[in-house]
Every structure is written in C-alpha cells, then in structure tokens.
Write an enzyme that holds these catalytic residues in place. Structure first.
Site, short mmCIF file in Angstrom:
data_model
loop_
_atom_site.label_atom_id
_atom_site.label_comp_id
_atom_site.label_asym_id
_atom_site.label_seq_id
_atom_site.Cartn_x
_atom_site.Cartn_y
_atom_site.Cartn_z
N CYS A 1 0.82 -1.22 0.00
CA CYS A 1 0.00 0.00 0.00
C CYS A 1 0.85 1.27 0.00
O CYS A 1 0.38 2.34 -0.38
CB CYS A 1 -0.94 0.01 1.19
SG CYS A 1 -2.06 -1.40 1.13
N HIS B 1 -4.19 6.82 1.64
CA HIS B 1 -4.43 5.47 1.14
C HIS B 1 -5.85 5.07 1.55
O HIS B 1 -6.35 5.50 2.58
CB HIS B 1 -3.40 4.50 1.75
CG HIS B 1 -3.66 3.10 1.34
ND1 HIS B 1 -3.69 2.73 0.02
CD2 HIS B 1 -3.94 1.98 2.06
CE1 HIS B 1 -3.97 1.44 -0.05
NE2 HIS B 1 -4.13 0.96 1.17
N ASN C 1 -9.93 -1.30 -1.60
CA ASN C 1 -8.49 -1.01 -1.45
C ASN C 1 -7.76 -1.49 -2.70
O ASN C 1 -7.70 -2.69 -2.96
CB ASN C 1 -7.99 -1.75 -0.19
CG ASN C 1 -6.52 -1.50 0.09
OD1 ASN C 1 -5.79 -0.94 -0.73
ND2 ASN C 1 -6.07 -1.93 1.26
#
Ligand SMILES: CC(C)(COP(=O)(O)OP(=O)(O)OC[C@H]1O[C@@H](n2cnc3c(N)ncnc32)[C@H](O)[C@@H]1OP(=O)(O)O)[C@@H](O)C(=O)NCCC(=O)NCCS
Length: 332
Positions: free
Chosen positions: A114, A259, A289
């Site tokens: 990420c 994020h 995500n």
C-alpha cells in the site's frame, strides 16, 4: 538542486463492478457489515483471466502522458509499484515497457504494497533531482481478483480489495514553488506477518506444495485489528513529519489523498490531525483497497473533478503490509 514535480496523472479501472451483495452470494457477509466496517460499497475486478497489472497500467500511463503533454519517447525510466505482479519474475515494469513500446527504457519494480506508490515517488524524485533521469513514468497497479479467496474462509480479506491502476509522470519542476516538497518513508518488519502472503516462498523447499494449497497459504492472511491500530498511529505521525519538512501548515493543504484501506481509518486520521474531511479524497466506496494504485487513482480522479489543479498543495499518506508507511507533500 533541481526540484521534481508531478507533471501528469492518470488512472484506469476495469469495467466489471462487483457489489457487496454480489460477494454475499459467495460467502457469509452482508452489505451492512462491509459498509459499516470499511465504507466499501463496490469494487472493480478484471473481466477475465489473462489481464495482468501491466495491462491495467497501459491506459493509466497513456492518460498520464497526455495530461503531462509529454510524448512517451521522452520517458527514460519506469518505476512500477505492485504487490500483484503479472508473474513472479520479471517485474511488471518490463511487461509494461514492452506494451507501451519503450524498448531499452529501464524498468524497476517496487514491492512495498500500500505504500508502494510513495516509495516509487521517492525513487523517481531522487532520480530527477540528481539528473539521472528526466522523465520517470511511475505506476501503481494491482490485480487482486486472482489472489484473493472469494469464499467463506477468505471473507475477512476478500471483501476489502479491488483492481485498478494509477500512473504519474515525474519530471523537472519548471514553475516557481512547484514540486515535491517532502517525502518520508518507514518500515517495521516486526509486523511483517500481520499482513502477508506466505507462499510460494523461496524460504521453503519446495516453494509451494499441494498441502499449502489446501491450507490456503497462497492467499493473503491479515490480522485486521493490528493493521488498524498501527495505521491510525503511523499515518498521523508521518504526516506531521512531512508537514514539518515541507514548511507548509496543514491549513495550506488543499487536498489530502490518504491510502484507502478503510474509511474509518481515514476519518480517524483526519480527526487526529484536524484536517476537515471535505479536503480528503474518499473513493473507497467505489473501488475498495487498490493497494499501490490507490494514491495515483485518488489524485487523478480528484484533479479531473476540479478538487485540485496546478499550484495546489497536496498531502499524501499511506500505511500497509510490511509494515510500511509513508507521506509526501507536493505542490502541483
Ligand atoms: C478488516 C476489518 C474491517 C475488520 O473489522 P473488525 O471490526 O476488526 O472486525 P473483526 O475482525 O473483529 O470481525 C468481527 C466479526 O466479523 C466476522 N467477519 C470477518 N469478515 C467478515 C465479513 N467479510 N463479513 C461478515 N463478517 C465478517 C469475524 O469473523 C468476526 O466474527 P466473530 O466476532 O464471530 O469472531 C478491520 O479490522 C480493518 O479494516 N482493519 C484494517 C485492514 C486493512 O487496512 N487492511 C489493508 C491494509 S493496507
């Protein structure tokens, strides 16, 4: 020293929309559970087998090049951030360079999950500032569909992720005040097994056995509560670091692109820092995500929606597997 800047940004998501109700047909879950805990309503998945991260990256790169008004022949390096490379090796950057028609251009894969886009941004920034390369194509792209277990056992993770790509052209800043003001990166391997994909593993001989397949070692495993705890601590911490180095105040930030792992994480991060949620990008509802793709995808959409433009001060922050985390402040 020469400063680097984001000259252009682009994104691409597959056309196939998968809702929470669609997932509830494959496992015991519900739209209510997923929305309440994460903010996710739907995600995009690749339409068929045979589409890799580098394929999603191609249209994102074309959009970024057009936005930057730069011919692809001017690209002299590729940095490709992904946790879902097309194949174990070579890196997705090599596949992408071939698909874009950039023979001979060096291609580096970054494996920082990420935080991958921010790790890549740091490399691209250093190359441009040092005069090693002039225009770096920086990509974050993921195909999660083929790596998650869309069944009862995998439900804790399967509902969280989606496929997508984002890309940026990083080159020399030309306008006064423009450019990357600060980037800070961190990692702590003490959390490595809190969110990981155990096999295939070079640490095991053989790397993958039929038993491991039965146990599901080839699917990611996560301690969600630990990830949550670390994220809400480390993201504000790194934001404070980059704000100090950038010499800007949070009030001067026009757009915050965090994020997108969980809407609640980002709401808590905004509350801790006193950033109004109206300044924060929140597209997890549509995409879930998308790991390394998340930050460029979020910036690209926000820019096209008019939420930022040349001259805007943008703040980035990410946290993920590794554990790794990072932040950046950029004047577009
Ligand atoms: C994953 C996350 C949403 C789970 O939320 P949570 O409130 O911690 O939920 P829990 O894990 O305690 O699970 C609560 C219950 O829901 C169940 N559950 C897990 N996944 C489920 C799903 N998809 N649907 C329905 N129920 C589910 C659990 O089995 C548990 O049941 P139990 O109480 O009977 O044991 C949350 O921990 C999180 O977002 N963590 C961060 C994850 C992250 O950011 N990952 C990516 C890193 S970049």
């Amino acid at each position: 020293m020469q400063r680097s800047s984001i000259l252009g940004i682009g994104h691409y998501v597959p056309t196939k929309v998968v809702t929470n109700d669609d997932l509830a047909k494959l496992m015991t879950t519900s739209d209510e559970w997923i929305v309440q805990r994460t903010g996710i309503k739907e995600r995009r998945f690749i339409e068929r087998s045979g589409i890799g991260a580098s394929d999603l990256a191609v249209p994102a790169c074309e959009m970024a090049l057009e936005h930057a008004k730069i011919d692809k022949k001017k690209i002299d390096a590729i940095v490709f951030a992904t946790l879902s490379p097309d194949h174990n090796f070579p890196g997705s950057g090599c596949f992408l360079g071939d698909k874009l028609g950039l023979p001979g251009v060096p291609a580096l894969d970054v494996r920082n999950q990420c935080s991958g886009f921010l790790y890549g941004l740091s490399i691209a920034d250093a190359w441009v500032r040092a005069g090693v390369y002039e225009n770096v194509l920086l990509v974050g792209a993921e195909v999660h569909l083929t790596g998650i277990e869309l069944a009862e056992r995998g439900r804790d993770i399967a509902v969280l992720f989606g496929d997508g790509a984002g890309a940026a052209v990083i080159g020399k800043a030309t306008r006064e005040n423009e450019g990357i003001k600060s980037i800070k990166l961190h990692a702590d391997g003490a959390g490595a097994k809190e969110l990981w994909l155990e096999a295939p593993a070079s640490a095991y001989a053989p790397r993958l056995t039929p038993e491991m397949l039965v146990e599901g070692k080839h699917y990611p495993a996560m301690n969600g509560k630990q990830v949550f705890r670390w994220a809400i601590e480390k993201m504000p911490e790194v934001v404070r670091e980059v704000m100090t180095e950038s010499k800007l105040s949070l009030e001067q930030i026009d757009l915050f692109v965090p994020h997108q792992a969980n809407l609640r994480i980002n709401q808590m991060v905004c509350a801790k820092l006193g950033i109004p949620e109206s300044k924060a990008v929140a597209n997890i509802e549509k995409y879930g995500n998308t790991t390394a793709a998340t930050i460029p995808l979020g910036l690209s959409e926000a820019w096209r929606e008019g939420r930022c433009d040349r001259g805007s001060n943008v703040l980035f922050a990410a946290f993920g597997s590794g554990f790794t985390w990072g932040g950046a402040v950029v004047t577009l």
